[in-house]
Design an enzyme around this catalytic site. Structure first.
Site, PDB file in Angstrom:
ATOM      1  N   GLY B  31       0.753  -1.335   0.123  1.00 23.35           N
ATOM      2  CA  GLY B  31      -0.049   0.093  -0.010  1.00 23.35           C
ATOM      3  C   GLY B  31       0.878   1.433  -0.065  1.00 23.35           C
ATOM      4  O   GLY B  31       0.498   2.181   0.510  1.00 23.35           O
ATOM      5  N   ILE B 111      -6.098  -8.905 -12.569  1.00 22.76           N
ATOM      6  CA  ILE B 111      -6.641  -8.557 -13.683  1.00 22.76           C
ATOM      7  C   ILE B 111      -8.196  -8.672 -13.707  1.00 22.76           C
ATOM      8  O   ILE B 111      -8.437  -9.924 -13.671  1.00 22.76           O
ATOM      9  CB  ILE B 111      -5.949  -9.082 -15.133  1.00 22.76           C
ATOM     10  CG1 ILE B 111      -4.467  -8.582 -15.167  1.00 22.76           C
ATOM     11  CG2 ILE B 111      -6.697  -8.551 -16.278  1.00 22.76           C
ATOM     12  CD1 ILE B 111      -3.577  -9.295 -16.058  1.00 22.76           C
ATOM     13  N   HIS B 128       2.231   1.562 -13.743  1.00 24.39           N
ATOM     14  CA  HIS B 128       3.049   0.376 -14.140  1.00 24.39           C
ATOM     15  C   HIS B 128       4.509   1.142 -13.988  1.00 24.39           C
ATOM     16  O   HIS B 128       4.901   1.981 -14.593  1.00 24.39           O
ATOM     17  CB  HIS B 128       2.915   0.060 -15.630  1.00 24.39           C
ATOM     18  CG  HIS B 128       3.561  -0.983 -16.372  1.00 24.39           C
ATOM     19  ND1 HIS B 128       3.294  -2.511 -15.950  1.00 24.39           N
ATOM     20  CD2 HIS B 128       4.681  -1.082 -16.744  1.00 24.39           C
ATOM     21  CE1 HIS B 128       4.130  -3.112 -16.469  1.00 24.39           C
ATOM     22  NE2 HIS B 128       5.025  -2.526 -17.108  1.00 24.39           N
ATOM     23  N   ALA B 195       9.324   7.407  -7.844  1.00 24.84           N
ATOM     24  CA  ALA B 195       8.905   8.175  -8.793  1.00 24.84           C
ATOM     25  C   ALA B 195       7.263   8.037  -8.931  1.00 24.84           C
ATOM     26  O   ALA B 195       6.587   9.030  -8.916  1.00 24.84           O
ATOM     27  CB  ALA B 195       9.531   7.833 -10.134  1.00 24.84           C
TER      28      ALA B 195
END
Lengths: 224, 224
Positions: B31, B111, B128, B195
């Site tokens: 998380g 998914i 991603h 990032a």
């Protein structure tokens, strides 16, 4: 770095010249990356000289830029050679005759004979207008248009060693540019080209000074 | 932005809440991206609230983070549903029940059924850990390891809308990080994750405020 092209440091041309490593720059068109290399040399950001400019086409602006800098030029056009192998042999002979240590493809529109790659293993640099492996090209590349159509928010350019695989040689350096909402292909291509003009001389400097070694697909540097 | 999940601005939960758009965050693990979203909200860099956290696994740290922030949580684990469609229906019901306007996959390791995508068309974001289209993943992605092995000098992360194609939805935002000569997979993954923590809240803000529209594969913004 080692010099597979000459066997001796700098070769005849370097011995007769300034003692700085000689570059062989291959072009096919306007020569803006050749100009960027020459500018970096003049600004003393790159300790090298251009020993020869080889063009696959006659009458292109890149040849005028070379002539204006008193750099020897050769046109080695595919149609003048009976085979790709003989065209490649002419390229290697011209590069060796100029004592070239490092070959730079600067908008060179040919995929040359494997014998050229074998003559200069990991001593040929190409610049590609995308962040490889995204938007690799092949014979009719349009990486800037492909990047725009794919909707990426960042693109850029890649300097890599040339191997027998098109656009798949070990990567030396990359630079990033933003893709803007109002970009056209032309605008994005210009922004990438401006990044190429900064990246290519810097990548040449790193290869000449940084003792690159290739491990797997990675290019690692001792320094620089 | 429009709200396909509720039909009404913010839905019941938002009407009962602070009037800011409700996010539904789907998690499967530690998380850290959920925490980054909550931090951005607390710093008032993101005008939103997390209306529900849905986890595909019990006992994960992400659920503790949600509980510590008094955010409603649901565990919707695959094994509890006879089919992927029913699992998807449970997810959509939970999201709609919480008045969720925008869904964010933050380390969600499933998914999900296409019905979830149809319930929130272009209102589900995924992050991603690569500069897509490079190193797209699939079911067992290892984009950081793949990037390192490929020898790229730049990698990063991508926020994209989720579609039925894995890792191929329209790109909302990207951020770049350098790949260093002495990187391990772990070190590169940590740099990319840092990032992600900056990019994901910023991408959510742009989607909530920027009136995104999808043209072909491009996501264009009116503002932001």
């Amino acid at each position: 770095m080692a010099e597979p092209g000459t066997g001796e440091s700098g070769g005849d041309a370097a011995a007769a010249g300034q003692g700085t490593p000689a570059l062989g720059v291959l072009v096919s068109g306007r020569g803006s990356n050749l100009r960027a290399i020459l500018d970096a040399i003049e600004r003393r950001e790159l300790a090298a000289r251009v020993g020869i400019v080889i063009s696959s086409r006659t009458g292109v602006p890149a040849l005028d830029i070379a002539a204006a800098h008193d750099i020897p030029t050769r046109v080695i056009a595919p149609r003048d050679y009976p085979s790709r192998a003989e065209e490649g042999a002419a390229i290697v002979a011209a590069l060796r005759g100029a004592g070239v240590e490092l070959v730079v493809l600067a908008g060179y529109a040919r995929i040359f004979d494997p014998s050229v790659v074998r003559a200069y293993p990991h001593h040929i640099l190409n610049i590609h207008p995308s962040l490889l492996p995204a938007f690799a090209g092949g014979m009719a590349p349009k990486p800037q248009a492909d990047a725009l159509a794919a909707g990426v928010k960042l693109s850029g350019c890649t300097v890599h060693f040339v191997t027998d695989e098109v656009d798949a040689g070990p990567i030396v350096a990359q630079a990033v540019v933003p893709v803007l909402d109002d970009d056209t292909v032309e605008r994005l291509a210009e922004r990438i080209l401006a990044a190429e003009h900064r990246l290519l001389p810097e990548a040449i400097r790193r290869v000449l000074e940084g003792h690159p070694r290739v491990e797997g697909r990675r290019v690692l540097f001792d320094q620089g």
